[in-house]
Design a protein around this motif. Sequence first.
Motif, PDB file in Angstrom:
ATOM      1  N   LEU A 151       0.842  -1.194   0.000  1.00  0.00           N
ATOM      2  CA  LEU A 151       0.000   0.000   0.000  1.00  0.00           C
ATOM      3  C   LEU A 151       0.874   1.240   0.000  1.00  0.00           C
ATOM      4  O   LEU A 151       1.691   1.427   0.911  1.00  0.00           O
ATOM      5  CB  LEU A 151      -0.907   0.022   1.240  1.00  0.00           C
ATOM      6  N   PHE A 152       0.732   2.058  -1.028  1.00  0.00           N
ATOM      7  CA  PHE A 152       1.353   3.379  -1.009  1.00  0.00           C
ATOM      8  C   PHE A 152       0.462   4.270  -0.150  1.00  0.00           C
ATOM      9  O   PHE A 152      -0.752   4.382  -0.399  1.00  0.00           O
ATOM     10  CB  PHE A 152       1.471   3.952  -2.430  1.00  0.00           C
ATOM     11  N   THR A 153       1.055   4.895   0.833  1.00  0.00           N
ATOM     12  CA  THR A 153       0.281   5.562   1.874  1.00  0.00           C
ATOM     13  C   THR A 153       1.049   6.764   2.403  1.00  0.00           C
ATOM     14  O   THR A 153       2.267   6.846   2.231  1.00  0.00           O
ATOM     15  CB  THR A 153       0.015   4.536   3.012  1.00  0.00           C
ATOM     16  N   PHE A 154       0.345   7.691   3.042  1.00  0.00           N
ATOM     17  CA  PHE A 154       1.006   8.780   3.780  1.00  0.00           C
ATOM     18  C   PHE A 154       0.329   8.824   5.139  1.00  0.00           C
ATOM     19  O   PHE A 154      -0.904   8.720   5.215  1.00  0.00           O
ATOM     20  CB  PHE A 154       0.855  10.116   3.032  1.00  0.00           C
ATOM     21  N   PHE A 155       1.131   9.002   6.182  1.00  0.00           N
ATOM     22  CA  PHE A 155       0.592   8.746   7.532  1.00  0.00           C
ATOM     23  C   PHE A 155      -0.674   9.534   7.844  1.00  0.00           C
ATOM     24  O   PHE A 155      -1.627   9.003   8.367  1.00  0.00           O
ATOM     25  CB  PHE A 155       1.680   8.984   8.599  1.00  0.00           C
ATOM     26  N   ASN A 156      -0.715  10.861   7.503  1.00  0.00           N
ATOM     27  CA  ASN A 156      -1.945  11.558   7.871  1.00  0.00           C
ATOM     28  C   ASN A 156      -2.840  11.898   6.675  1.00  0.00           C
ATOM     29  O   ASN A 156      -3.669  12.806   6.752  1.00  0.00           O
ATOM     30  CB  ASN A 156      -1.699  12.758   8.807  1.00  0.00           C
ATOM     31  N   SER A 157      -2.713  11.105   5.625  1.00  0.00           N
ATOM     32  CA  SER A 157      -3.684  11.179   4.524  1.00  0.00           C
ATOM     33  C   SER A 157      -4.948  10.447   4.963  1.00  0.00           C
ATOM     34  O   SER A 157      -4.893   9.264   5.318  1.00  0.00           O
ATOM     35  CB  SER A 157      -3.082  10.496   3.291  1.00  0.00           C
ATOM     36  N   LEU A 205       4.225   1.403   1.978  1.00  0.00           N
ATOM     37  CA  LEU A 205       5.280   2.144   1.289  1.00  0.00           C
ATOM     38  C   LEU A 205       4.934   3.632   1.400  1.00  0.00           C
ATOM     39  O   LEU A 205       3.927   4.089   0.832  1.00  0.00           O
ATOM     40  CB  LEU A 205       5.350   1.726  -0.180  1.00  0.00           C
ATOM     41  N   GLY A 206       5.719   4.358   2.150  1.00  0.00           N
ATOM     42  CA  GLY A 206       5.417   5.774   2.393  1.00  0.00           C
ATOM     43  C   GLY A 206       5.644   6.633   1.151  1.00  0.00           C
ATOM     44  O   GLY A 206       6.644   6.488   0.461  1.00  0.00           O
ATOM     45  N   VAL A 207       4.668   7.490   0.860  1.00  0.00           N
ATOM     46  CA  VAL A 207       4.815   8.489  -0.221  1.00  0.00           C
ATOM     47  C   VAL A 207       4.646   9.842   0.467  1.00  0.00           C
ATOM     48  O   VAL A 207       3.552  10.157   0.943  1.00  0.00           O
ATOM     49  CB  VAL A 207       3.712   8.324  -1.296  1.00  0.00           C
ATOM     50  N   ASN A 208       5.721  10.612   0.539  1.00  0.00           N
ATOM     51  CA  ASN A 208       5.635  11.896   1.247  1.00  0.00           C
ATOM     52  C   ASN A 208       4.985  12.945   0.340  1.00  0.00           C
ATOM     53  O   ASN A 208       5.652  13.556  -0.498  1.00  0.00           O
ATOM     54  CB  ASN A 208       7.022  12.337   1.708  1.00  0.00           C
ATOM     55  N   ILE A 209       3.670  13.134   0.513  1.00  0.00           N
ATOM     56  CA  ILE A 209       2.951  14.051  -0.386  1.00  0.00           C
ATOM     57  C   ILE A 209       3.283  15.514  -0.081  1.00  0.00           C
ATOM     58  O   ILE A 209       3.061  16.374  -0.911  1.00  0.00           O
ATOM     59  CB  ILE A 209       1.413  13.814  -0.364  1.00  0.00           C
ATOM     60  N   ARG A 210       3.824  15.766   1.104  1.00  0.00           N
ATOM     61  CA  ARG A 210       4.226  17.157   1.401  1.00  0.00           C
ATOM     62  C   ARG A 210       5.433  17.549   0.553  1.00  0.00           C
ATOM     63  O   ARG A 210       5.614  18.704   0.208  1.00  0.00           O
ATOM     64  CB  ARG A 210       4.597  17.299   2.878  1.00  0.00           C
ATOM     65  N   PRO A 223      -2.745   7.574  12.222  1.00  0.00           N
ATOM     66  CA  PRO A 223      -1.560   8.248  11.687  1.00  0.00           C
ATOM     67  C   PRO A 223      -0.322   8.120  12.583  1.00  0.00           C
ATOM     68  O   PRO A 223       0.776   7.852  12.105  1.00  0.00           O
ATOM     69  CB  PRO A 223      -2.012   9.715  11.588  1.00  0.00           C
ATOM     70  N   GLU A 224      -0.537   8.267  13.900  1.00  0.00           N
ATOM     71  CA  GLU A 224       0.623   8.283  14.817  1.00  0.00           C
ATOM     72  C   GLU A 224       1.291   6.912  14.943  1.00  0.00           C
ATOM     73  O   GLU A 224       2.384   6.798  15.483  1.00  0.00           O
ATOM     74  CB  GLU A 224       0.209   8.829  16.196  1.00  0.00           C
ATOM     75  N   HIS A 225       0.647   5.869  14.419  1.00  0.00           N
ATOM     76  CA  HIS A 225       1.251   4.532  14.511  1.00  0.00           C
ATOM     77  C   HIS A 225       1.840   4.061  13.180  1.00  0.00           C
ATOM     78  O   HIS A 225       2.143   2.883  13.018  1.00  0.00           O
ATOM     79  CB  HIS A 225       0.222   3.514  15.028  1.00  0.00           C
ATOM     80  N   GLN A 226       2.002   4.965  12.236  1.00  0.00           N
ATOM     81  CA  GLN A 226       2.536   4.572  10.925  1.00  0.00           C
ATOM     82  C   GLN A 226       4.060   4.752  10.894  1.00  0.00           C
ATOM     83  O   GLN A 226       4.592   5.679  11.515  1.00  0.00           O
ATOM     84  CB  GLN A 226       1.878   5.397   9.809  1.00  0.00           C
ATOM     85  N   ALA A 227       4.714   3.880  10.129  1.00  0.00           N
ATOM     86  CA  ALA A 227       6.178   3.927  10.063  1.00  0.00           C
ATOM     87  C   ALA A 227       6.668   5.246   9.455  1.00  0.00           C
ATOM     88  O   ALA A 227       7.764   5.709   9.756  1.00  0.00           O
ATOM     89  CB  ALA A 227       6.693   2.749   9.238  1.00  0.00           C
ATOM     90  N   ASP A 228       5.844   5.858   8.573  1.00  0.00           N
ATOM     91  CA  ASP A 228       6.291   7.085   7.899  1.00  0.00           C
ATOM     92  C   ASP A 228       5.864   8.355   8.631  1.00  0.00           C
ATOM     93  O   ASP A 228       5.944   9.447   8.065  1.00  0.00           O
ATOM     94  CB  ASP A 228       5.780   7.120   6.440  1.00  0.00           C
TER      95      ASP A 228
END
Length: 214
Positions: A3-9, A29-34, A205-210
Amino acid sequence: MKLFTFFNSSASYRVRIVLALKGIDYDALGVNIRNGEQFREDYLRRNPMAVVPTLITDNGQDIGQSLAIIDYLDRRYPAPLLVPDDERQRAQVLEIALAIACDIHPVNNMRVLRYLSDELKVSDAEKKRWYAHWIEQGLSAVERLLEQADSGDYCVGGRVTLADCCLIPQWANAKRMGCELSAYPRCQRVYQHCTGLPAFIAAAPEHQADVIPV
Ligand SMILES: N[C@@H](CCC(=O)N[C@@H](CS)C(=O)NCC(=O)O)C(=O)O
């Protein structure tokens, strides 16, 4: 699955809740959208809208759009079923979920907020007003839909559905943005209850690796 994801998306958060509820193992898999990683060529090939989330299934299919991903997962792994079969409840669940995913979320998405600041030169205070306005309009409607559905600890029918998977991330975002939320007691009750459940805790969000600490 990946899963491509961003922690607070919040759209990613919806899918993470569903994966956890269904007990599905996946690589995040973290995608830093910022930082604009959603515009990288390799990611755009998977998700032409340049947004998260994107799921890569076990068969190597890329699926974008959180609700399309959830529909895929609900059909492939029906327990627990998140869009009920019962016609009345199904309509109630979809009405709430779509109010959030199609009406509330898109106008307050990061790229819309950035366009307001960067292109239209809207001040931070006006941008905050914009955000709060659409939250107030949208959550007032959701509160009425919850009343019609006779909600309790869950939006509809005494168990977790897609409606809860959409409401909790949207509420969390509104809270993070400092919106006044006291006028929506039914939403508040669902939020209090669901955020105590293991699947919602794992997806938070606070429990995500990214996670990027504030
Ligand atoms: N309708 C899409 C919305 C996805 C979406 O807007 N994701 C946001 C994060 S919640 C995003 O990636 N934003 C990137 C941007 O605004 O540039 C879905 O449900 O998957």
